[in-house]
Design a protein around this motif. Structure first.
Motif, PDB file in Angstrom:
ATOM      1  N   UNK A 106       0.782  -1.230   0.000  1.00  0.00           N
ATOM      2  CA  UNK A 106       0.000   0.000   0.000  1.00  0.00           C
ATOM      3  C   UNK A 106       0.816   1.284   0.000  1.00  0.00           C
ATOM      4  N   UNK A 107       2.055   1.208   0.423  1.00  0.00           N
ATOM      5  CA  UNK A 107       2.897   2.394   0.448  1.00  0.00           C
ATOM      6  C   UNK A 107       3.718   2.455  -0.829  1.00  0.00           C
ATOM      7  N   UNK A 108       3.526   3.477  -1.662  1.00  0.00           N
ATOM      8  CA  UNK A 108       4.283   3.526  -2.921  1.00  0.00           C
ATOM      9  C   UNK A 108       5.796   3.598  -2.705  1.00  0.00           C
ATOM     10  N   UNK A 109       6.216   4.105  -1.575  1.00  0.00           N
ATOM     11  CA  UNK A 109       7.652   4.202  -1.308  1.00  0.00           C
ATOM     12  C   UNK A 109       8.321   2.837  -1.160  1.00  0.00           C
ATOM     13  N   UNK A 110       7.523   1.794  -0.979  1.00  0.00           N
ATOM     14  CA  UNK A 110       8.092   0.450  -0.840  1.00  0.00           C
ATOM     15  C   UNK A 110       8.542  -0.144  -2.167  1.00  0.00           C
ATOM     16  N   UNK A 111       8.025   0.381  -3.264  1.00  0.00           N
ATOM     17  CA  UNK A 111       8.299  -0.210  -4.575  1.00  0.00           C
ATOM     18  C   UNK A 111       9.544   0.387  -5.204  1.00  0.00           C
ATOM     19  N   UNK A 112      10.296  -0.482  -5.863  1.00  0.00           N
ATOM     20  CA  UNK A 112      11.553  -0.060  -6.469  1.00  0.00           C
ATOM     21  C   UNK A 112      11.361   0.437  -7.898  1.00  0.00           C
ATOM     22  N   UNK A 113      10.626  -0.327  -8.695  1.00  0.00           N
ATOM     23  CA  UNK A 113      10.541  -0.052 -10.134  1.00  0.00           C
ATOM     24  C   UNK A 113       9.179   0.531 -10.500  1.00  0.00           C
ATOM     25  N   UNK A 114       9.200   1.513 -11.386  1.00  0.00           N
ATOM     26  CA  UNK A 114       7.985   2.220 -11.791  1.00  0.00           C
ATOM     27  C   UNK A 114       7.951   2.437 -13.288  1.00  0.00           C
ATOM     28  N   UNK A 115       6.740   2.399 -13.842  1.00  0.00           N
ATOM     29  CA  UNK A 115       6.543   2.810 -15.207  1.00  0.00           C
ATOM     30  C   UNK A 115       6.244   4.300 -15.276  1.00  0.00           C
ATOM     31  N   UNK A 116       6.178   4.858 -16.483  1.00  0.00           N
ATOM     32  CA  UNK A 116       5.916   6.289 -16.653  1.00  0.00           C
ATOM     33  C   UNK A 116       4.457   6.666 -16.451  1.00  0.00           C
ATOM     34  N   UNK A 117       3.558   5.684 -16.459  1.00  0.00           N
ATOM     35  CA  UNK A 117       2.147   5.956 -16.225  1.00  0.00           C
ATOM     36  C   UNK A 117       1.333   6.048 -17.501  1.00  0.00           C
ATOM     37  N   UNK A 118       0.035   5.831 -17.335  1.00  0.00           N
ATOM     38  CA  UNK A 118      -0.920   5.977 -18.433  1.00  0.00           C
ATOM     39  C   UNK A 118      -2.139   6.733 -17.902  1.00  0.00           C
ATOM     40  N   UNK A 119      -2.612   7.684 -18.704  1.00  0.00           N
ATOM     41  CA  UNK A 119      -3.694   8.562 -18.254  1.00  0.00           C
ATOM     42  C   UNK A 119      -5.045   7.886 -18.443  1.00  0.00           C
ATOM     43  N   UNK A 120      -5.838   7.905 -17.400  1.00  0.00           N
ATOM     44  CA  UNK A 120      -7.232   7.473 -17.462  1.00  0.00           C
ATOM     45  C   UNK A 120      -8.102   8.679 -17.137  1.00  0.00           C
ATOM     46  N   UNK A 121      -8.976   9.009 -18.067  1.00  0.00           N
ATOM     47  CA  UNK A 121      -9.877  10.142 -17.873  1.00  0.00           C
ATOM     48  C   UNK A 121     -11.306   9.662 -17.999  1.00  0.00           C
TER      49      UNK A 121
END
Length: 124
Positions: A106-121
């Protein structure tokens, strides 16, 4: 190193559905817990859903229970997030994350690897 790339975002009407995908490259993610997070303008990044490395366990934020489904295909190094019955408050950039280092989803700080994201509107 692990590279993550999300896809599948877009513009949808309230009540609609989207299927987000996250493809990992560089190293296999089959041994990592995976998660989806989202961040709306002016808000903190928040947990949406998580799945254990073997896909035996899934976790959801209350906001998505009964509407969102996380799944993974380790053979394809892919994680999906099915978004159903979307509402206006689901509008955000959705991020895929890998490896919470055993510290929890639940804490995003725990995760090492991230993608750039995708927008949902979600908009009427």
């Amino acid at each position: 190193q692990v590279q993550l790339v999300e896809s599948g975002g877009g513009l949808v009407h309230p009540g609609g559905s989207l299927r987000l995908s996250c493809v990992a490259s560089g190293r296999t993610c089959s041994g990592y817990a995976m998660g989806w997070f989202r961040q709306a303008p002016g808000k903190d990044r928040e947990f949406v859903a998580g799945v254990s490395s073997g896909a035996s366990f899934t976790y959801y934020a209350d906001s998505g229970k009964g509407r969102f489904t996380i799944s993974r295909d380790n053979a394809k190094n892919t994680v999906h997030l099915q978004l159903n019955s979307l509402i206006l408050d689901d509008t955000a950039v959705y991020y895929c994350a890998a490896d919470h280092q055993g510290k929890g989803y639940r804490n995003p700080n725990n995760f090492i690897y991230w993608g750039p994201g995708t927008q949902v509107t979600v908009s009427s």
